[in-house]
Scaffold this motif. Structure first.
Motif, PDB file in Angstrom:
ATOM      1  N   ARG A   1     -19.936  50.322  -2.055  1.00 29.86           N
ATOM      2  CA  ARG A   1     -19.507  49.560  -0.882  1.00 29.86           C
ATOM      3  C   ARG A   1     -20.699  48.897  -0.206  1.00 29.86           C
ATOM      4  N   GLY A   2     -20.467  47.690   0.313  1.00 23.13           N
ATOM      5  CA  GLY A   2     -21.520  46.970   1.015  1.00 23.13           C
ATOM      6  C   GLY A   2     -22.297  46.062   0.082  1.00 23.13           C
ATOM      7  N   SER A   3     -23.568  45.854   0.407  1.00 24.95           N
ATOM      8  CA  SER A   3     -24.373  44.878  -0.323  1.00 24.95           C
ATOM      9  C   SER A   3     -25.676  45.501  -0.818  1.00 24.95           C
ATOM     10  N   VAL A   4     -26.353  44.755  -1.699  1.00 25.14           N
ATOM     11  CA  VAL A   4     -27.632  45.179  -2.264  1.00 25.14           C
ATOM     12  C   VAL A   4     -28.594  44.005  -2.249  1.00 25.14           C
ATOM     13  N   CYS A   5     -29.855  44.300  -1.956  1.00 22.40           N
ATOM     14  CA  CYS A   5     -30.932  43.305  -2.065  1.00 22.40           C
ATOM     15  C   CYS A   5     -32.075  43.904  -2.873  1.00 22.40           C
ATOM     16  N   PRO A   6     -32.409  43.321  -4.022  1.00 20.10           N
ATOM     17  CA  PRO A   6     -33.552  43.809  -4.812  1.00 20.10           C
ATOM     18  C   PRO A   6     -34.852  43.127  -4.376  1.00 20.10           C
ATOM     19  N   HIS A   7     -35.964  43.608  -4.911  1.00 22.97           N
ATOM     20  CA  HIS A   7     -37.283  42.981  -4.705  1.00 22.97           C
ATOM     21  C   HIS A   7     -37.585  42.754  -3.225  1.00 22.97           C
ATOM     22  N   TYR A   8     -37.214  43.710  -2.404  1.00 19.67           N
ATOM     23  CA  TYR A   8     -37.268  43.529  -0.952  1.00 19.67           C
ATOM     24  C   TYR A   8     -38.676  43.299  -0.439  1.00 19.67           C
ATOM     25  N   ASP A   9     -39.661  43.845  -1.133  1.00 20.65           N
ATOM     26  CA  ASP A   9     -41.042  43.764  -0.647  1.00 20.65           C
ATOM     27  C   ASP A   9     -41.927  42.822  -1.443  1.00 20.65           C
ATOM     28  N   THR A  10     -41.451  42.288  -2.556  1.00 18.59           N
ATOM     29  CA  THR A  10     -42.355  41.559  -3.445  1.00 18.59           C
ATOM     30  C   THR A  10     -42.041  40.079  -3.609  1.00 18.59           C
ATOM     31  N   GLU A  11     -40.843  39.642  -3.280  1.00 20.33           N
ATOM     32  CA  GLU A  11     -40.509  38.230  -3.421  1.00 20.33           C
ATOM     33  C   GLU A  11     -40.460  37.565  -2.050  1.00 20.33           C
ATOM     34  N   PRO A  12     -41.246  36.501  -1.850  1.00 19.10           N
ATOM     35  CA  PRO A  12     -41.306  35.834  -0.538  1.00 19.10           C
ATOM     36  C   PRO A  12     -39.913  35.428  -0.038  1.00 19.10           C
ATOM     37  N   GLY A  13     -39.643  35.747   1.207  1.00 21.64           N
ATOM     38  CA  GLY A  13     -38.395  35.347   1.830  1.00 21.64           C
ATOM     39  C   GLY A  13     -37.265  36.332   1.681  1.00 21.64           C
ATOM     40  N   ARG A  14     -37.381  37.284   0.780  1.00 24.48           N
ATOM     41  CA  ARG A  14     -36.277  38.217   0.532  1.00 24.48           C
ATOM     42  C   ARG A  14     -35.892  38.989   1.801  1.00 24.48           C
TER      43      ARG A  14
END
Length: 245
Positions: A160-173
């Motif tokens: 349930r809900g959402s996911v965001c990968p590469h939170y610390d390494t890709e600019p703007g994430r």
């Protein structure tokens, strides 16, 4: 902790593994969550278009481990519907690779793989993956599938809900995901930094690990004032962590 109880539904979000890390710590952690000592592990490289180099990376990393590795190609599909179902439901671990989340979901639905993965999940197969292979399990995700970073209100909905990968390494994430959650474009969810593994059992976080000292997992929710807030659950270390890695 190890969640091997029969009948439980489990999936793992990975911020690394054989394709990005040389130490194999997250891969060993994944295998340690399997329901048997020598698991059948299927790599699904759909999001990369079944890239041969990616497939070979998987084979090289897993052929020497205590498991039975295999690969499911869909761009040159080899199995009919019955054989595909039999094959997927026999797996102890399904590991989904990174690439394009939107394309991954579309191809799976054409071949009925989305339905089979739900069935495998309900039967106790551990589902896991990195990047697009983490995004796909949730209701929605933060993605660059369309070029610029944006939200994708689409997924299998097993988490349930959402996911965001590469939170610390890709600019703007980080800023973009926080904005999507704050506005309601994406539901509250989980932000995965590179180096993290997060295990969910029946939808609840039951283990969080890190292979490097700084890596974190975040729960990101609206703060009620037009913004978003982060909470970082404890992540236990894997192996011997090297400072600065």
């Amino acid at each position: 902790m190890n969640q091997h109880s029969g009948g439980r539904r489990r999936l793992a979000l990975l911020g690394g593994g054989f394709s990005t890390d040389g130490d194999g710590l997250l891969d060993d952690w994944v295998l340690g969550q399997a329901r048997v000592a020598r698991p059948k592990v299927c790599f699904v490289p759909t999001a990369s278009g079944d890239a041969p180099g990616y497939v070979e990376q998987f084979r090289a990393a897993y052929r020497s481990r205590s498991c039975e590795p295999s690969v499911l190609p869909l761009f040159r599909r080899e199995l009919d519907d019955d054989a595909l179902r039999t094959f997927l439901l026999a797996q102890d671990v399904v590991y989904v690779g990174g690439g394009n989340t939107a394309n991954l979901l579309a191809v799976w639905r054409v071949h009925g793989v989305d339905r089979l993965l739900r069935e495998a999940y309900d039967g106790g197969t551990l589902l896991c993956g990195i990047s697009a292979g983490a995004n796909c399990w949730a209701d929605g995700s933060h993605t660059d599938s369309f070029g610029p970073l944006t939200h994708l209100s689409d997924g299998l909905g097993l988490l349930r809900g959402s996911v965001c990968p590469h939170y610390d390494t890709e600019p703007g994430r980080r800023a973009s995901y926080r904005a999507a959650v704050a506005s309601g474009a994406l539901a509250a969810g989980w932000a995965v930094e590179d180096g993290v593994g997060a295990l969910f059992t029946d939808g609840l976080l039951t283990d969080a690990v890190r292979r490097v000292p700084h890596a974190r997992l975040y729960r990101v929710e609206p703060d009620g004032n037009g913004g978003a807030r982060e909470q970082a659950p404890s992540c236990r270390p894997l192996g011997v962590m090297r400072s600065g890695t």
